[in-house]
Design a protein around this motif. Structure first.
Motif, PDB file in Angstrom:
ATOM      1  N   ASP A  37       0.881  -1.166   0.000  1.00 37.57           N
ATOM      2  CA  ASP A  37       0.000   0.000   0.000  1.00 37.57           C
ATOM      3  C   ASP A  37       0.919   1.216   0.000  1.00 37.57           C
ATOM      4  N   ILE A  38       1.113   1.786  -1.193  1.00 35.86           N
ATOM      5  CA  ILE A  38       2.048   2.901  -1.326  1.00 35.86           C
ATOM      6  C   ILE A  38       1.623   4.081  -0.448  1.00 35.86           C
ATOM      7  N   ALA A  39       0.336   4.332  -0.392  1.00 34.84           N
ATOM      8  CA  ALA A  39      -0.159   5.473   0.377  1.00 34.84           C
ATOM      9  C   ALA A  39       0.155   5.329   1.869  1.00 34.84           C
ATOM     10  N   LYS A  40       0.226   4.095   2.340  1.00 30.06           N
ATOM     11  CA  LYS A  40       0.532   3.841   3.744  1.00 30.06           C
ATOM     12  C   LYS A  40       2.000   3.489   3.967  1.00 30.06           C
ATOM     13  N   ASN A  41       2.792   3.520   2.899  1.00 36.18           N
ATOM     14  CA  ASN A  41       4.222   3.182   3.004  1.00 36.18           C
ATOM     15  C   ASN A  41       4.436   1.827   3.666  1.00 36.18           C
ATOM     16  N   THR A  42       3.593   0.890   3.346  1.00 34.05           N
ATOM     17  CA  THR A  42       3.607  -0.396   4.023  1.00 34.05           C
ATOM     18  C   THR A  42       3.547  -1.544   3.018  1.00 34.05           C
ATOM     19  N   VAL A  43       4.323  -2.567   3.294  1.00 36.13           N
ATOM     20  CA  VAL A  43       4.294  -3.801   2.515  1.00 36.13           C
ATOM     21  C   VAL A  43       3.824  -4.921   3.441  1.00 36.13           C
TER      22      VAL A  43
END
Length: 125
Positions: free
Chosen positions: A71-77
């Protein structure tokens, strides 16, 4: 920085979702890999996603059971782990590198440049 979370104790056949929260760099310019290390064993790369070319890699030991996503918007993989087995027990780490593509994980000698602390996953039989 990278911070892995979401580990825990689960019975065989169960599921866990790990999260790798990133900060300090632009996620879409990097590949993120999930690695694991069990006691007495070498570190193993299990899944990798490259945001530069969209490629994804899974090791043979987890293909079909684990799913990597971001989730690019959440900077999370994320690493969704289903049908867990006792042999999946390990400390799981996430790492990042701007020069990787996902298939690099399948070849020895490639190392990712940035690492976070791990999260313990324990699967009971």
């Amino acid at each position: 920085q990278l911070q892995a979370s979401g580990g825990g104790l689960v019975q065989a056949g169960g599921s866990l979702r790990l999260s790798c929260r990133t900060s300090g760099f632009i996620l879409k310019d990097y590949a993120i890999g999930w690695f694991r290390q069990a006691p007495g064993k070498e570190r193993e790369g299990v899944a990798c996603i490259s945001h530069t070319d969209g490629s994804i890699y899974y090791s043979g030991s987890v293909r079909g059971r684990f799913t990597i996503s971001s989730d690019i918007a959440k900077n999370t993989v994320y690493l969704q782990m289903d049908n867990l087995k006792p042999e999946d027990t390990a400390v799981y780490y996430c790492a990042a590198d701007s020069s990787w593509i996902a298939t690099n994980m399948g070849y020895p000698g490639y190392e990712m440049g940035h690492w976070g602390k791990g999260t313990q996953v324990t699967v009971s039989s």
